[in-house]
Design an enzyme around this catalytic site. Sequence first.
Site, PDB file in Angstrom:
ATOM      1  N   GLU A 197      13.192  -5.919  21.819  1.00  0.00           N
ATOM      2  CA  GLU A 197      13.149  -6.313  20.407  1.00  0.00           C
ATOM      3  C   GLU A 197      11.981  -7.272  20.178  1.00  0.00           C
ATOM      4  O   GLU A 197      11.784  -8.190  20.956  1.00  0.00           O
ATOM      5  CB  GLU A 197      14.492  -6.962  20.042  1.00  0.00           C
ATOM      6  CG  GLU A 197      14.528  -7.674  18.709  1.00  0.00           C
ATOM      7  CD  GLU A 197      14.083  -6.823  17.524  1.00  0.00           C
ATOM      8  OE1 GLU A 197      14.565  -5.697  17.372  1.00  0.00           O
ATOM      9  OE2 GLU A 197      13.208  -7.314  16.764  1.00  0.00           O
ATOM     10  N   SER A 229      23.365  -4.300   2.151  1.00  0.00           N
ATOM     11  CA  SER A 229      24.538  -4.565   1.303  1.00  0.00           C
ATOM     12  C   SER A 229      25.815  -4.763   2.121  1.00  0.00           C
ATOM     13  O   SER A 229      26.854  -5.133   1.557  1.00  0.00           O
ATOM     14  CB  SER A 229      24.747  -3.405   0.320  1.00  0.00           C
ATOM     15  OG  SER A 229      23.585  -3.138  -0.407  1.00  0.00           O
ATOM     16  N   ILE A 272      27.853  -2.630   3.482  1.00  0.00           N
ATOM     17  CA  ILE A 272      28.962  -1.728   3.130  1.00  0.00           C
ATOM     18  C   ILE A 272      29.110  -0.645   4.201  1.00  0.00           C
ATOM     19  O   ILE A 272      28.112  -0.048   4.621  1.00  0.00           O
ATOM     20  CB  ILE A 272      28.704  -1.026   1.770  1.00  0.00           C
ATOM     21  CG1 ILE A 272      28.525  -2.084   0.666  1.00  0.00           C
ATOM     22  CG2 ILE A 272      29.842  -0.081   1.415  1.00  0.00           C
ATOM     23  CD1 ILE A 272      27.982  -1.504  -0.619  1.00  0.00           C
ATOM     24  N   HIS A 295      30.105   2.704   4.123  1.00  0.00           N
ATOM     25  CA  HIS A 295      30.315   3.643   3.026  1.00  0.00           C
ATOM     26  C   HIS A 295      31.512   4.555   3.308  1.00  0.00           C
ATOM     27  O   HIS A 295      31.808   4.874   4.464  1.00  0.00           O
ATOM     28  CB  HIS A 295      29.045   4.461   2.785  1.00  0.00           C
ATOM     29  CG  HIS A 295      27.960   3.626   2.158  1.00  0.00           C
ATOM     30  ND1 HIS A 295      28.063   3.119   0.891  1.00  0.00           N
ATOM     31  CD2 HIS A 295      26.779   3.180   2.642  1.00  0.00           C
ATOM     32  CE1 HIS A 295      26.982   2.402   0.608  1.00  0.00           C
ATOM     33  NE2 HIS A 295      26.180   2.414   1.660  1.00  0.00           N
ATOM     34  N   VAL A 318       6.539  -4.396  21.255  1.00  0.00           N
ATOM     35  CA  VAL A 318       5.915  -3.313  22.027  1.00  0.00           C
ATOM     36  C   VAL A 318       4.520  -3.058  21.451  1.00  0.00           C
ATOM     37  O   VAL A 318       4.354  -2.856  20.250  1.00  0.00           O
ATOM     38  CB  VAL A 318       6.782  -2.039  21.963  1.00  0.00           C
ATOM     39  CG1 VAL A 318       6.051  -0.838  22.562  1.00  0.00           C
ATOM     40  CG2 VAL A 318       8.104  -2.280  22.675  1.00  0.00           C
ATOM     41  N   ARG A 351      14.139  -0.300   3.272  1.00  0.00           N
ATOM     42  CA  ARG A 351      14.668   0.944   3.838  1.00  0.00           C
ATOM     43  C   ARG A 351      13.526   1.691   4.525  1.00  0.00           C
ATOM     44  O   ARG A 351      12.410   1.737   3.985  1.00  0.00           O
ATOM     45  CB  ARG A 351      15.243   1.834   2.739  1.00  0.00           C
ATOM     46  CG  ARG A 351      16.323   1.188   1.884  1.00  0.00           C
ATOM     47  CD  ARG A 351      16.602   2.054   0.684  1.00  0.00           C
ATOM     48  NE  ARG A 351      17.583   1.491  -0.238  1.00  0.00           N
ATOM     49  CZ  ARG A 351      17.302   0.632  -1.224  1.00  0.00           C
ATOM     50  NH1 ARG A 351      16.065   0.201  -1.405  1.00  0.00           N
ATOM     51  NH2 ARG A 351      18.259   0.192  -2.020  1.00  0.00           N
ATOM     52  N   CYS A 386      28.349 -28.152   8.412  1.00  0.00           N
ATOM     53  CA  CYS A 386      27.992 -27.543   7.121  1.00  0.00           C
ATOM     54  C   CYS A 386      29.157 -27.788   6.174  1.00  0.00           C
ATOM     55  O   CYS A 386      30.244 -27.229   6.358  1.00  0.00           O
ATOM     56  CB  CYS A 386      27.745 -26.046   7.297  1.00  0.00           C
ATOM     57  SG  CYS A 386      27.634 -25.155   5.735  1.00  0.00           S
ATOM     58  N   CYS A 389      24.321 -25.320  -1.012  1.00  0.00           N
ATOM     59  CA  CYS A 389      23.106 -26.148  -0.816  1.00  0.00           C
ATOM     60  C   CYS A 389      22.086 -25.435   0.066  1.00  0.00           C
ATOM     61  O   CYS A 389      20.997 -25.962   0.307  1.00  0.00           O
ATOM     62  CB  CYS A 389      23.449 -27.536  -0.288  1.00  0.00           C
ATOM     63  SG  CYS A 389      23.504 -27.698   1.498  1.00  0.00           S
TER      64      CYS A 389
HETATM   65  C1  LIG Z   1      18.692  -3.274   0.661  1.00  0.00           C
HETATM   66  C2  LIG Z   1      19.392  -2.396   1.647  1.00  0.00           C
HETATM   67  C3  LIG Z   1      20.764  -2.190   1.543  1.00  0.00           C
HETATM   68  C4  LIG Z   1      21.402  -1.363   2.449  1.00  0.00           C
HETATM   69  N1  LIG Z   1      22.751  -1.262   2.398  1.00  0.00           N
HETATM   70  C5  LIG Z   1      23.402  -0.509   3.299  1.00  0.00           C
HETATM   71  C6  LIG Z   1      24.808  -0.447   3.282  1.00  0.00           C
HETATM   72  O1  LIG Z   1      25.472  -1.109   2.495  1.00  0.00           O
HETATM   73  N2  LIG Z   1      25.419   0.376   4.160  1.00  0.00           N
HETATM   74  C7  LIG Z   1      24.729   1.130   5.059  1.00  0.00           C
HETATM   75  O2  LIG Z   1      25.341   1.888   5.787  1.00  0.00           O
HETATM   76  N3  LIG Z   1      23.388   1.033   5.153  1.00  0.00           N
HETATM   77  C8  LIG Z   1      22.718   0.217   4.302  1.00  0.00           C
HETATM   78  N4  LIG Z   1      21.376   0.089   4.381  1.00  0.00           N
HETATM   79  C9  LIG Z   1      20.671   0.757   5.464  1.00  0.00           C
HETATM   80  C10 LIG Z   1      20.821  -0.019   6.767  1.00  0.00           C
HETATM   81  O3  LIG Z   1      20.560  -1.386   6.570  1.00  0.00           O
HETATM   82  C11 LIG Z   1      19.842   0.570   7.777  1.00  0.00           C
HETATM   83  O4  LIG Z   1      20.067   1.954   7.866  1.00  0.00           O
HETATM   84  C12 LIG Z   1      20.003  -0.025   9.165  1.00  0.00           C
HETATM   85  O5  LIG Z   1      20.002  -1.428   9.130  1.00  0.00           O
HETATM   86  C13 LIG Z   1      18.860   0.472  10.038  1.00  0.00           C
HETATM   87  O6  LIG Z   1      18.972  -0.108  11.283  1.00  0.00           O
HETATM   88  P1  LIG Z   1      17.812   0.021  12.345  1.00  0.00           P
HETATM   89  O7  LIG Z   1      18.334  -0.540  13.601  1.00  0.00           O
HETATM   90  O8  LIG Z   1      17.286   1.410  12.344  1.00  0.00           O
HETATM   91  O9  LIG Z   1      16.615  -0.842  11.726  1.00  0.00           O
HETATM   92  P2  LIG Z   1      16.278  -2.395  11.906  1.00  0.00           P
HETATM   93  O10 LIG Z   1      17.444  -3.249  11.699  1.00  0.00           O
HETATM   94  O11 LIG Z   1      15.078  -2.667  11.081  1.00  0.00           O
HETATM   95  O12 LIG Z   1      15.924  -2.494  13.438  1.00  0.00           O
HETATM   96  C14 LIG Z   1      14.703  -2.072  13.968  1.00  0.00           C
HETATM   97  C15 LIG Z   1      14.271  -3.126  14.944  1.00  0.00           C
HETATM   98  O13 LIG Z   1      13.084  -2.691  15.599  1.00  0.00           O
HETATM   99  C16 LIG Z   1      12.317  -3.843  15.862  1.00  0.00           C
HETATM  100  N5  LIG Z   1      10.937  -3.447  16.108  1.00  0.00           N
HETATM  101  C17 LIG Z   1      10.038  -2.934  15.230  1.00  0.00           C
HETATM  102  N6  LIG Z   1       8.843  -2.746  15.824  1.00  0.00           N
HETATM  103  C18 LIG Z   1       8.980  -3.139  17.116  1.00  0.00           C
HETATM  104  C19 LIG Z   1       8.100  -3.222  18.223  1.00  0.00           C
HETATM  105  N7  LIG Z   1       6.819  -2.880  18.126  1.00  0.00           N
HETATM  106  N8  LIG Z   1       8.574  -3.693  19.396  1.00  0.00           N
HETATM  107  C20 LIG Z   1       9.879  -4.069  19.522  1.00  0.00           C
HETATM  108  N9  LIG Z   1      10.757  -4.028  18.485  1.00  0.00           N
HETATM  109  C21 LIG Z   1      10.320  -3.576  17.299  1.00  0.00           C
HETATM  110  C22 LIG Z   1      12.471  -4.664  14.584  1.00  0.00           C
HETATM  111  O14 LIG Z   1      12.153  -6.022  14.765  1.00  0.00           O
HETATM  112  C23 LIG Z   1      13.926  -4.432  14.238  1.00  0.00           C
HETATM  113  O15 LIG Z   1      14.773  -5.453  14.728  1.00  0.00           O
HETATM  114  C24 LIG Z   1      20.683  -0.720   3.482  1.00  0.00           C
HETATM  115  C25 LIG Z   1      19.309  -0.936   3.587  1.00  0.00           C
HETATM  116  C26 LIG Z   1      18.668  -1.768   2.688  1.00  0.00           C
HETATM  117  C27 LIG Z   1      17.214  -2.037   2.829  1.00  0.00           C
END
Ligand SMILES: Cc1cc2nc3c(=O)[nH]c(=O)nc-3n(C[C@H](O)[C@H](O)[C@H](O)COP(=O)(O)OP(=O)(O)OC[C@H]3O[C@@H](n4cnc5c(N)ncnc54)[C@H](O)[C@@H]3O)c2cc1C
Length: 480
Positions: A32, A46, A48, A50, A173, A311, A400, A435
């Site tokens: 990471e 959010s 949630i 779903h 990476v 997203r 807190c 706060c």
């Molecule tokens: C506003 C919003 C609301 C949402 N609400 C919902 C919801 O209510 N319910 C739901 O099911 N989904 C929701 N989603 C979608 C959900 O948040 C995502 O699908 C999910 O968090 C994706 O997870 P991830 O692990 O793929 O991405 P991330 O959490 O972004 O993880 C990817 C990781 O890769 C790391 N990374 C990137 N580049 C490198 C690199 N070069 N080297 C090492 N590490 C790296 C990043 O630092 C990051 O920690 C929402 C998304 C958004 C934006």
Amino acid sequence: MVYDVLIIGGGVIGCTIARELSRYAITTALIEKEGEVGFGTSKANSGIIHGGHHGPPETLKGQLEWEGNQQWDTLCEELGFGFKRIGELTVAMAEDQLATLEKLQDYGTRKGVPGLELWDGDRIQAEEPHISEEAIAALYAPTTGVINPYEACFGLAENAVLNGVALKCDRPVTGIRQEGETWIVETPQETLQGRFILNAAGLYADKIAEMAGVGSFRIRPRKGEEYLLDKRLQGFVKRVIFPCPTAVSKGILVIPTYDGTLMVGPTAEYVDSKEDLTTTAAGGQNVFSHVTQVVPGISPRDCIAEFAGLRAVTDSEDFIIGPSAKRGFINVAGIQSPGLTAAPAIATLLVEILRDEGLSLTHSDDFIPTIPKPIHFASLSTEEQMELAAKDPSYGRIVCRCEFISEGEIRDSIRRGASTLDGIKFRTRAGMGRCQGGFCTGRCMELIQEELGIPLTAITKRGGDSWVARPRHEEVSQSC
Ligand SMILES: Cc1cc2nc3c(=O)[nH]c(=O)nc-3n(C[C@H](O)[C@H](O)[C@H](O)COP(=O)(O)OP(=O)(O)OC[C@H]3O[C@@H](n4cnc5c(N)ncnc54)[C@H](O)[C@@H]3O)c2cc1C
């Protein structure tokens, strides 16, 4: 050492996969770039889980949404993070939206989602009296839940580590190459080797695929702004309230978060930068003008905090999960909403894909499915609080005041992996109240200093260069 699997990206997807793989007798490293897991999109959403009926059953997203939904109860029981099924209502404000409700009900029925019901205006008013009287119908889904998504990431990663996964934070990476059957992954701190790479890098999954020479998709960030409301509105609505969805978004929602406060959002706007986490006046106006059409009693004056998440959207709008053109490199990309919901099902799918790709997976005899449940002092009864504080006086010292978080909880969070102020905040809620850390930040920093033995000037808000305290003038001059 050559790991069996290197997972790039410690969001909810990487953490869920790491934890799932830790059931097997293989070696896995989770890499990471940020200071802690869950600091990407997984902490800015959010929250949630779903209901299972939002996506068409023909899409991967639609299938994994319902499969993932059903796995969260067990995960929550085993790992002790906050999750409860509070249900949702998708509300129609006009006759021409009724067809959308019927379509969603049909998706759910075809997937086997139980309990979906169409409510008329009277039933809506009886159950949720703060919804506009102009609402003519709603689709009720009891399967929807709310979760603390960052707590889930921390719990999943902690359990994965307990079961042997090597967690490598602060490791961006920067290069990937293949030598024979082995993948070499470069980070500024160390070089790692693995037989398989799982690309779960969220917004940067396209860049990671390019580094490996298999770039075949592009990720465009689509921003979602969210607005947290004052505790005064706790209980204003009991369920997650959705408007009728559009082609690009589920719309602006009213979300009773796991912690009880209301949140409204998110917006859905493409942005150019993968780092653009700004909230905007236009975004705020958009959120409140939409949300007040469905729940009129909510006002922008109730907002106490705001944030944005991005997203990871691909051209196909669907998840991209599967092997790439080069053997051993597997994408878990384009995981936009409902990625959080689907995460456990995505992890199960990855086990199957790895097996199909030739990784031998036998169950480990030593797998421990649980971790100790973190204590939330504020939610204990007075008797329980007194008993705990008598046993360990650090639980009797409140750090807190807004959220009533004790020193004992903060120390425990640091011992379990928090190394930044956000790490403490997202594990314990210290700094999340009215706060916003104005009172407790200094004390949290002292506790990090004591527990980790690092100077105050090395402490950051969220890793990288987000330092909070500057070194004294003479130290700055000396280091220059
Ligand atoms: C506003 C919003 C609301 C949402 N609400 C919902 C919801 O209510 N319910 C739901 O099911 N989904 C929701 N989603 C979608 C959900 O948040 C995502 O699908 C999910 O968090 C994706 O997870 P991830 O692990 O793929 O991405 P991330 O959490 O972004 O993880 C990817 C990781 O890769 C790391 N990374 C990137 N580049 C490198 C690199 N070069 N080297 C090492 N590490 C790296 C990043 O630092 C990051 O920690 C929402 C998304 C958004 C934006």
